[in-house]
Design a protein around this motif. Sequence first.
Motif, PDB file in Angstrom:
ATOM      1  N   TYR A  85     -11.100   5.139  -0.750  1.00 38.64           N
ATOM      2  CA  TYR A  85     -12.120   4.655   0.181  1.00 38.64           C
ATOM      3  C   TYR A  85     -12.624   5.785   1.088  1.00 38.64           C
ATOM      4  CZ  TYR A  85     -10.652  -0.138  -1.002  1.00 38.64           C
ATOM      5  OH  TYR A  85     -10.351  -1.316  -1.650  1.00 38.64           O
ATOM      6  N   ASN A 133     -18.222  -1.817   5.377  1.00 41.23           N
ATOM      7  CA  ASN A 133     -18.000  -1.896   6.834  1.00 41.23           C
ATOM      8  C   ASN A 133     -17.659  -0.538   7.457  1.00 41.23           C
ATOM      9  OD1 ASN A 133     -15.402  -1.518   5.887  1.00 41.23           O
ATOM     10  ND2 ASN A 133     -14.543  -3.378   6.782  1.00 41.23           N
ATOM     11  N   HIS A 191      -5.862   4.982  -0.866  1.00 47.80           N
ATOM     12  CA  HIS A 191      -4.789   4.037  -1.209  1.00 47.80           C
ATOM     13  C   HIS A 191      -4.211   4.338  -2.592  1.00 47.80           C
ATOM     14  CE1 HIS A 191      -6.406   0.573   1.548  1.00 47.80           C
ATOM     15  NE2 HIS A 191      -6.339   1.723   2.162  1.00 47.80           N
ATOM     16  N   LYS A 231      -7.209   3.792  -5.001  1.00 47.41           N
ATOM     17  CA  LYS A 231      -8.505   3.356  -4.463  1.00 47.41           C
ATOM     18  C   LYS A 231      -8.884   4.370  -3.402  1.00 47.41           C
ATOM     19  CE  LYS A 231      -8.422  -1.637  -5.088  1.00 47.41           C
ATOM     20  NZ  LYS A 231      -8.407  -2.922  -4.371  1.00 47.41           N
ATOM     21  N   LYS A 244       0.097 -14.811   0.697  1.00 53.89           N
ATOM     22  CA  LYS A 244      -0.743 -14.004  -0.199  1.00 53.89           C
ATOM     23  C   LYS A 244      -0.700 -14.527  -1.643  1.00 53.89           C
ATOM     24  CE  LYS A 244      -2.310  -9.380  -1.153  1.00 53.89           C
ATOM     25  NZ  LYS A 244      -2.315  -7.984  -0.730  1.00 53.89           N
ATOM     26  N   GLN A 287      -0.861   4.125   1.902  1.00 49.74           N
ATOM     27  CA  GLN A 287      -2.209   4.333   2.466  1.00 49.74           C
ATOM     28  C   GLN A 287      -2.175   5.655   3.228  1.00 49.74           C
ATOM     29  OE1 GLN A 287      -3.013   1.051   5.136  1.00 49.74           O
ATOM     30  NE2 GLN A 287      -3.190  -0.439   3.487  1.00 49.74           N
ATOM     31  N   LYS A 319     -15.815   1.560   2.276  1.00 56.58           N
ATOM     32  CA  LYS A 319     -16.231   0.159   2.158  1.00 56.58           C
ATOM     33  C   LYS A 319     -17.517  -0.039   2.984  1.00 56.58           C
ATOM     34  CE  LYS A 319     -13.133  -3.111   2.107  1.00 56.58           C
ATOM     35  NZ  LYS A 319     -11.930  -3.950   2.327  1.00 56.58           N
ATOM     36  N   GLU A 339     -10.759  -2.217  14.004  1.00 56.01           N
ATOM     37  CA  GLU A 339     -11.513  -3.098  13.100  1.00 56.01           C
ATOM     38  C   GLU A 339     -10.626  -4.239  12.601  1.00 56.01           C
ATOM     39  OE1 GLU A 339     -13.311  -4.552   9.390  1.00 56.01           O
ATOM     40  OE2 GLU A 339     -11.346  -3.655   9.670  1.00 56.01           O
ATOM     41  N   ALA A 386      -9.495   1.932  11.960  1.00 59.84           N
ATOM     42  CA  ALA A 386      -8.985   0.795  11.174  1.00 59.84           C
ATOM     43  C   ALA A 386      -8.186  -0.174  12.051  1.00 59.84           C
ATOM     44  CB  ALA A 386      -8.133   1.295  10.012  1.00 59.84           C
ATOM     45  N   ARG A 434      -2.151   2.911  -9.457  1.00 57.87           N
ATOM     46  CA  ARG A 434      -3.569   2.666  -9.141  1.00 57.87           C
ATOM     47  C   ARG A 434      -3.994   3.486  -7.927  1.00 57.87           C
ATOM     48  NH1 ARG A 434      -4.890  -3.097  -6.774  1.00 57.87           N
ATOM     49  NH2 ARG A 434      -4.779  -1.958  -4.829  1.00 57.87           N
TER      50      ARG A 434
END
Length: 229
Positions: free
Chosen positions: A136, A143, A149, A134, A82, A170, A141, A183, A180, A132
Amino acid sequence: MGLNNYEDRLWEMIENFKPLDFEDAKITLSQLDDLLMRYDAAIREVRTKLEILNDELSLRGYQNPIVNIFSRRKKTSNIVEKLKRQGDPVTLESIQENLNDVAGIRVICSFIDDIYDVANMLVSQDDVTLIRVKDYIQNPKPNGYRSYHMIIEVPIFFSNEKRPIRVEVQIRTVAMDFWASLEHRMKYKRDIENADEIIMELKKCADTIAATDAEMMHIRDKITHIDED
Ligand code: 0O2
């Protein structure tokens, strides 16, 4: 730890962290182990916080908002991969500066509102710093991926110091997690013949799941009202 394992890790260290010499490689490896131990400790700390919240909320009639908690600490090879992918230096300092998900916790909840309740209760603890978010779920997203998160920081107490350590949390429903996982399998498959079709089908399923999650919450509220009458 067997000798071979240690030797393998030493070679991995020499190849990626570019130590000055063999002795330096040994020192850096021991410092890496120290750092990874700190991430493991942070995982335990946050898991415990979540388990305590779940126990307490269950007693207050919430009926186990958390269904399951999974945690993992990123393997060294994935950490290195990463950092390289992000174009960051492969050093111990860089791991702490540039990676937020070395320690990862996934919380599976029954209902969408449980996700926000658990998230808010966790970040309102005075030793938890929210770095932070996020969302979702509010902003899925393209998709169809849905999940909440957070990157948080928790202080961990060691023999001679207190250190803030980052953890990625998460939070998602059982249904979002089911989607998820399936996917995610696409990520590791190359040259899929009917990729476009699968992507469309997954998106459709994600929308159905979102509607079902909302409906389940609605039904739960109706049942709760019957219980109260
Ligand atoms: P893995 O293999 O699960 O660890 P950053 O936080 O900066 O490192 P990013 O992409 O900004 O990276 O973070 P984000 O969007 O919060 O997503 C991080 C993780 O969420 C991913 O980790 C996945 O676990 C999960 N995730 C995000 N998008 C998707 C998606 O479209 N499908 C699935 N199945 N999971 C997703 P990794 O490291 O990418 O993967």
